[in-house]
Design an enzyme around this catalytic site. Structure first.
Site, PDB file in Angstrom:
ATOM      1  CD  GLU A 150      48.952 -61.232 -36.420  1.00  0.00           C
ATOM      2  OE1 GLU A 150      47.990 -61.953 -36.725  1.00  0.00           O
ATOM      3  OE2 GLU A 150      50.089 -61.393 -36.883  1.00  0.00           O
TER       4      GLU A 150
ATOM      5  CE1 TYR B 270      47.908 -62.872 -33.608  1.00  0.00           C
ATOM      6  CE2 TYR B 270      45.770 -62.644 -32.529  1.00  0.00           C
ATOM      7  CZ  TYR B 270      46.542 -62.587 -33.665  1.00  0.00           C
ATOM      8  OH  TYR B 270      45.970 -62.245 -34.866  1.00  0.00           O
TER       9      TYR B 270
END
Ligand code: GDP
Ligand code: MN
Length: 381
Positions: A189, A101
């Site tokens: 993101e 991530y």
């Protein structure tokens, strides 16, 4: 405003972030052609402005163009968390060795951008944060200094990224941060950022949220707004210059000023009700604006009562009262209404409302009084 996955990733690519070379399809036939072009296997991914598409069946792998067409026809038209799928992204399928991530967001409390990385990519970061917060490595970025190399090294070290990928990771982190800043984003993101079969990093999923207040200087991003994905009322409200957010309560709130609107919502809760919306009609509050706002509020079937809470500062209360009355001449309201008018020229404003003698409208003197009356009216109707 949120961007679709494909919009986010294409934008990431402009900042030097490696992404799969995919294309968007609107029909199953188009998906077939694209899959053939790209060369299977491909992944077919629903383009909807909501998370968890994977779990909802909105991400599928196809080994042939025929299969891709089939998957696309299943996914197109699907409902994912109340969002209808109108587009799919076809990406060359990746061989996923690891899922990371990487995201940049705005940390309001710290008044700084925050860049986060985790070796627990793939699942949603809120879950990781709840269960194993220590698995998220965080670095606050000084907006005047920008993202520093040592911070990127801290992230890479913290997620135990193999040393040979640190250089690639640095390029991606810097690109993502630049993209975040240049786009006036509140979130940029990559989840997952994968290590693929050839041992390289690749951004397989992307998400961006843009600060609505900055859109005036982001014409390119405004173009990307997908109005089909937002409630029709919000699109209409924006066109009329109103700030409107739909909620699930039963008291329609018509307020001038964002702070007062928030306070009004809180007060409906305090007296046992709940707001159907946030609405700031802004300064001026001319009849046409009030009328649009009323129509939007009344279009919501949950609404059982309408609460007007107007504070007249520069805008005079009598003008707002006239605006409300003119709007009521235009829009038929059968629900109970509670009006609270205070501020400049309030006596005149109240007199106008009283003289109009609208049968389903009552006045209130204080905000508490208004909220109590609105909650009672909503419960009775
Ligand atoms: P999300 O569920 O909306 O976040 O959609 P993602 O694009 O993140 O996809 C969800 C999951 O599907 C990923 O975490 C991967 O595990 C898997 N996935 C996505 N793309 C590929 C791919 O190209 N190959 C493989 N093998 N799995 C993929
Ligand atoms: Mn994802």
């Amino acid at each position: 405003m949120n961007l679709h996955e494909y919009q986010s990733k294409f934008r990431f690519a402009d900042y030097g972030i490696p992404i799969p070379k995919g294309k968007v399809a609107h029909t199953a036939e188009e998906a077939y052609t694209i899959a053939k072009d790209i060369g299977p296997p491909v992944v077919i991914k629903a383009q909807v402005l909501t998370g968890g598409r994977g779990k909802a069946g909105g991400v599928k792998l196809a080994r042939t163009p025929e299969e891709a067409q089939q998957c696309a026809s299943t996914i197109l038209g699907m409902d994912i968390n109340g969002h209808e799928v109108l587009k799919v992204l076809l990406d060359p399928a990746s061989d996923i060795q690891a899922e990371i991530y990487l995201g940049v967001t705005n940390d309001r409390a710290a008044r700084k951008p925050l860049i986060m990385a985790s070796a627990e990519g793939g699942m949603d970061i809120e879950t990781v944060n709840r269960l194993t917060p220590e698995k998220i490595i965080r670095e606050h970025v000084d907006p005047f200094l920008g993202l520093r190399d040592y911070q990127i090294r801290n992230l890479a070290y913290g997620i135990e990224l193999p040393r040979e990928l640190w250089k690639q990771f640095a390029t991606i982190a810097k690109g993502l941060y630049r993209c975040y800043i240049a786009s006036d984003a509140t979130l940029a993101e990559i989840n997952p950022l994968i290590i693929d079969g050839s041992g390289n990093l690749l951004a397989v999923d992307g998400k961006m949220s843009i600060d609505d207040s900055a859109l005036y200087r982001q014409p390119e991003l405004v173009e990307m707004r997908d109005t089909s994905a937002e409630p029709a009322a919000e699109t209409e409200a924006r066109a009329a210059g109103l700030s409107y957010v739909k909620l699930d309560g039963e008291i329609g709130c018509m307020v001038n000023g964002a702070g007062l609107a928030m306070a009004t919502m809180d007060m409906t809760k305090l007296f046992g009700g709940s707001p159907a919306n946030f609405l700031d009609i802004g300064g001026g509050a001319q009849a046409d604006k009030v009328a649009v706002a009323l129509r939007i509020i009344l279009a919501d079937p949950n609404v059982k009562a309408v609460l007007f809470n107007i504070f007249g500062g520069i805008t005079r209360v009598d003008e707002v009262a006239k605006g409300i009355l003119d709007a009521l001449a235009e829009v038929q309201v059968d629900l109970p209404m509670v009006v609270r008018l205070v501020g400049t020229n309030e006596e005149e404003g109240r007199r106008l409302i009283e003289e109009a003698a609208i049968p389903n409208m009552v006045s209130a003197a204080t905000l508490a009084d208004a909220a109590r009356k609105a909650v009672a009216a909503a419960q009775a109707s």
